[in-house]
Design a protein around this motif. Structure first.
Motif, PDB file in Angstrom:
ATOM      1  N   ALA A   7       4.183  -0.907  53.281  1.00 23.59           N
ATOM      2  CA  ALA A   7       3.988  -0.235  51.991  1.00 23.59           C
ATOM      3  C   ALA A   7       2.595   0.380  51.976  1.00 23.59           C
ATOM      4  N   VAL A   8       2.507   1.583  51.405  1.00 25.68           N
ATOM      5  CA  VAL A   8       1.191   2.219  51.277  1.00 25.68           C
ATOM      6  C   VAL A   8       0.837   2.414  49.803  1.00 25.68           C
ATOM      7  N   VAL A   9      -0.445   2.174  49.516  1.00 28.88           N
ATOM      8  CA  VAL A   9      -0.957   2.464  48.172  1.00 28.88           C
ATOM      9  C   VAL A   9      -2.043   3.515  48.337  1.00 28.88           C
ATOM     10  N   ALA A  24       0.326  12.288  60.835  1.00 26.65           N
ATOM     11  CA  ALA A  24       0.196  11.074  61.660  1.00 26.65           C
ATOM     12  C   ALA A  24       1.349  10.095  61.475  1.00 26.65           C
ATOM     13  N   CYS A  25       2.057  10.168  60.379  1.00 24.82           N
ATOM     14  CA  CYS A  25       3.107   9.176  60.089  1.00 24.82           C
ATOM     15  C   CYS A  25       4.309   9.345  61.026  1.00 24.82           C
ATOM     16  N   PRO A  26       4.651   8.279  61.768  1.00 25.40           N
ATOM     17  CA  PRO A  26       5.750   8.400  62.734  1.00 25.40           C
ATOM     18  C   PRO A  26       7.133   8.346  62.082  1.00 25.40           C
ATOM     19  N   CYS A  53       8.716   3.186  55.701  1.00 19.73           N
ATOM     20  CA  CYS A  53       7.377   2.751  56.138  1.00 19.73           C
ATOM     21  C   CYS A  53       7.457   1.462  56.937  1.00 19.73           C
ATOM     22  N   ILE A  54       6.777   1.461  58.105  1.00 20.13           N
ATOM     23  CA  ILE A  54       6.752   0.279  58.975  1.00 20.13           C
ATOM     24  C   ILE A  54       5.380  -0.397  58.974  1.00 20.13           C
ATOM     25  N   GLY A  55       4.484   0.091  58.127  1.00 21.05           N
ATOM     26  CA  GLY A  55       3.166  -0.543  58.006  1.00 21.05           C
ATOM     27  C   GLY A  55       2.292  -0.393  59.235  1.00 21.05           C
ATOM     28  N   CYS A  56       2.446   0.726  59.961  1.00 17.74           N
ATOM     29  CA  CYS A  56       1.679   0.908  61.206  1.00 17.74           C
ATOM     30  C   CYS A  56       0.226   1.284  60.950  1.00 17.74           C
ATOM     31  N   ALA A  57      -0.065   1.754  59.735  1.00 21.62           N
ATOM     32  CA  ALA A  57      -1.429   2.119  59.303  1.00 21.62           C
ATOM     33  C   ALA A  57      -1.956   3.415  59.924  1.00 21.62           C
ATOM     34  N   SER A  58      -1.122   4.151  60.625  1.00 20.04           N
ATOM     35  CA  SER A  58      -1.579   5.418  61.223  1.00 20.04           C
ATOM     36  C   SER A  58      -2.168   6.348  60.159  1.00 20.04           C
ATOM     37  N   CYS A  59      -1.462   6.453  59.037  1.00 18.50           N
ATOM     38  CA  CYS A  59      -1.910   7.331  57.960  1.00 18.50           C
ATOM     39  C   CYS A  59      -3.301   6.952  57.481  1.00 18.50           C
ATOM     40  N   ALA A  60      -3.500   5.645  57.293  1.00 22.51           N
ATOM     41  CA  ALA A  60      -4.766   5.152  56.751  1.00 22.51           C
ATOM     42  C   ALA A  60      -5.901   5.310  57.751  1.00 22.51           C
ATOM     43  N   THR A  69      -4.373   2.220  51.442  1.00 17.01           N
ATOM     44  CA  THR A  69      -4.305   0.798  51.788  1.00 17.01           C
ATOM     45  C   THR A  69      -2.886   0.532  52.283  1.00 17.01           C
ATOM     46  N   VAL A  70      -2.776  -0.202  53.381  1.00 16.77           N
ATOM     47  CA  VAL A  70      -1.461  -0.443  53.977  1.00 16.77           C
ATOM     48  C   VAL A  70      -1.139  -1.936  53.986  1.00 16.77           C
ATOM     49  N   TYR A  71       0.070  -2.272  53.574  1.00 20.24           N
ATOM     50  CA  TYR A  71       0.552  -3.653  53.569  1.00 20.24           C
ATOM     51  C   TYR A  71       1.735  -3.770  54.515  1.00 20.24           C
TER      52      TYR A  71
HETATM   53  S1  SF4 Z   1       1.864   2.896  57.396  1.00 22.48           S
HETATM   54 FE1  SF4 Z   1       2.753   4.059  59.140  1.00 22.48          FE
HETATM   55  S2  SF4 Z   1       4.917   4.294  58.566  1.00 22.48           S
HETATM   56 FE2  SF4 Z   1       3.855   3.677  56.672  1.00 22.48          FE
HETATM   57  S3  SF4 Z   1       3.344   5.635  55.645  1.00 22.48           S
HETATM   58 FE3  SF4 Z   1       1.555   5.074  56.917  1.00 22.48          FE
HETATM   59  S4  SF4 Z   1       1.888   6.137  58.888  1.00 22.48           S
HETATM   60 FE4  SF4 Z   1       3.886   6.132  57.794  1.00 22.48          FE
END
Ligand code: SF4
Ligand SMILES: Cc1ncc(C[n+]2csc(CCOP(=O)(O)OP(=O)(O)O)c2C)c(N)n1
Ligand code: SF4
Ligand SMILES: [Mg+2]
Lengths: 76, 253
Positions: A7-9, A24-26, A53-60, A69-71
Motif C-alpha cells: 500500500a502507498v500513502v 518506476a512502478c512495475p 501494489c506489491i510494496g516494492c517501494a520503487s516509486c518511493a 510512504t510504502v507499507y
Molecule cells: S510500492 Fe511498488 S508496486 Fe506499489 S505503487 Fe510503489 S512501485 Fe508500484
C-alpha cells in the motif's frame, strides 16, 4: 507462500507530478491525477489500482520529493 | 485485504528519512537534487551522525539544502565550499564535513578551490551534482556541458573551437595524491540509487577514518534547463551523459 500486499500513502501536497514514480512502478498501480490538482497546481500521484501494489517501494525510492510512504503485508 | 488493513497490520518499507524535515523542496519536478538530498539524510541517519554532521551549501540550485536536512550547515560564496569545509574539519575533526556543489560551482567558478582542497587531502567529502548546465541562473552553458548540447548561451550546441571541451573533474580528482575515494554515480533508477547510496556511505566512512579526501559525482538531470520532461531527461542523460561521464568507482584506496 502467502500473498504479498502493498500500500502507498502519498503526501499529495508535497507531490509535484513529475511522474517518475509512475514510470518506476512495475505493476502500474499508480498514476497521476487527470483532472484534480493540489494547492500548488500540480497533478499528483495516487493509487489507481491499489490491489496491484506489491510494496516494492520503487516509486518511493525514485521520488525526488520524498512524498511516498510504502507499507507491506504478507498474508498468512 | 483493504488498504487500511495493510497500513495497520503491515510494516513500513519506505518512508521519508526523519532527518529530512517537512519543508517542501523548491526544486523543479523530477530534479535529481531531491533524490541526492534523500540519500544524504538516509546515510547520515544510518551512521548515527545526526548531531555530528556539518554540510556546506553552494551557490546554485542546491543553495537551500540547509532548509531540508536538519543537521548543521554553513553557506559558502560561489565555489568556495571546499575552503569552508577545510576550516571546519580542521577545527572540528570529529565531525562529518561535506560540501554539496553543482557543476557550475564545483567545476566552474570553484575549480581552483576544489582541486587544492582535494590535493591537500582534507578529510572532507565533496558531493558534486553534475547536470551539465547552470540550472539556477536559467540554463547557461557550464564547463561540463556536452559537445553539441544546446543551452541558452550556446543555442546551436556547444562547439569545441569556440567553447572548449566538457571538463571531467572527477577524472582529475582521481589523479590527485590527496584523494582516497573517487566515484561517479547517478540516481535515475532504483538500481542506480541503491548503488549511489552505498558509494555515499563509503565516502562518508572513508572521510571519518581520516584517509583523505573523497569526491563523489552524481551525474544528474535538469529538466528545466534541458527543456525536457523528467522522464525524458533521465533517458537523455543515460544516452548522452553516461558515455562521456562513465559511472563507477575511479579510485578506492
Ligand atoms: S510500492 Fe511498488 S508496486 Fe506499489 S505503487 Fe510503489 S512501485 Fe508500484
Ligand atoms: C560570484 C558569483 N558569480 C555568479 C553568480 C551567479 N550564479 C548563481 S548560481 C550559478 C551557477 C549554478 O550552477 P551549478 O553550480 O551547476 O548549480 P545548479 O543550479 O545547476 O544545480 C551562477 C553562475 C553568483 N551567485 N555569484
Ligand atoms: S533548474 Fe534544474 S537543477 Fe535547478 S531545480 Fe530546476 S531542474 Fe533542478
Ligand atoms: Mg549545474
Amino acid at each position: 507462500m502467502g500473498k504479498i500486499h502493498g500500500a502507498v500513502v502519498v503526501d499529495t501536497e508535497r507531490c509535484k507530478g513529475c511522474n517518475l514514480c509512475v514510470v518506476a512502478c512495475p505493476t502500474n498501480a499508480i498514476e497521476l491525477t487527470q483532472t484534480e490538482v493540489n494547492h500548488k497546481g500540480y497533478p499528483f500521484c495516487h493509487d489507481v489500482r491499489p490491489d496491484a501494489c506489491i510494496g516494492c517501494a520503487s516509486c518511493a525510492i525514485v521520488c525526488p520529493d520524498a512524498c511516498i510512504t510504502v507499507y507491506k503485508l504478507k498474508e498468512e | 485485504m483493504t488498504k487500511e488493513e495493510i497500513i495497520e497490520k503491515g510494516t513500513v518499507v519506505y518512508q521519508k528519512a526523519p532527518l529530512m524535515n517537512d519543508n517542501p523542496m523548491h526544486y523543479c519536478p523530477g530534479c535529481s537534487h531531491g533524490v541526492v538530498h534523500k540519500l544524504i539524510a538516509e546515510v547520515i541517519q544510518e551512521m548515527g551522525m545526526e548531531e555530528k554532521s556539518i554540510g556546506i551549501s553552494p551557490v546554485g540550485c542546491g543553495v537551500f539544502i540547509y532548509n531540508y536536512i536538519d543537521i548543521d550547515w554553513q553557506e559558502a560564496a560561489h565555489g568556495r565550499a571546499p575552503a569552508l569545509a577545510t576550516a571546519i574539519k580542521r577545527l572540528l575533526p570529529d565531525r562529518l564535513v561535506f560540501t554539496y556543489q553543482g557543476d557550475g560551482d564545483c567545476a566552474g567558478i570553484g575549480t581552483n578551490e576544489t582541486i587544492h582542497a582535494l590535493n591537500r587531502g582534507e578529510n572532507i567529502v565533496i558531493i558534486y551534482i553534475n547536470n551539465a548546465i547552470y540550472g539556477m541562473t536559467g540554463g547557461q552553458m557550464a564547463p561540463t556541458t556536452l559537445l553539441g548540447q544546446k543551452t541558452v548561451t550556446c543555442p546551436y550546441g556547444r562547439e569545441p573551437k569556440l567553447n572548449g571541451f566538457p571538463l571531467k573533474l572527477t577524472e582529475i580528482a582521481a589523479q590527485l595524491e590527496g584523494t582516497s575515494y573517487v566515484s561517479r554515480q547517478s540516481v535515475q533508477s532504483v538500481a542506480a540509487i541503491r548503488k549511489a547510496k552505498k558509494a555515499l556511505r563509503h565516502a562518508f566512512d572513508v572521510s571519518m577514518q581520516g584517509k583523505g579526501s573523497c569526491f563523489i559525482e552524481f551525474v544528474s538531470t535538469c529538466s528545466s534547463g534541458w527543456k525536457m520532461i523528467p522522464e525524458k531527461s533521465n533517458k537523455w542523460m543515460e544516452e548522452n551523459m553516461f558515455p562521456y561521464y562513465q559511472l563507477g568507482d575511479l579510485k578506492d584506496e
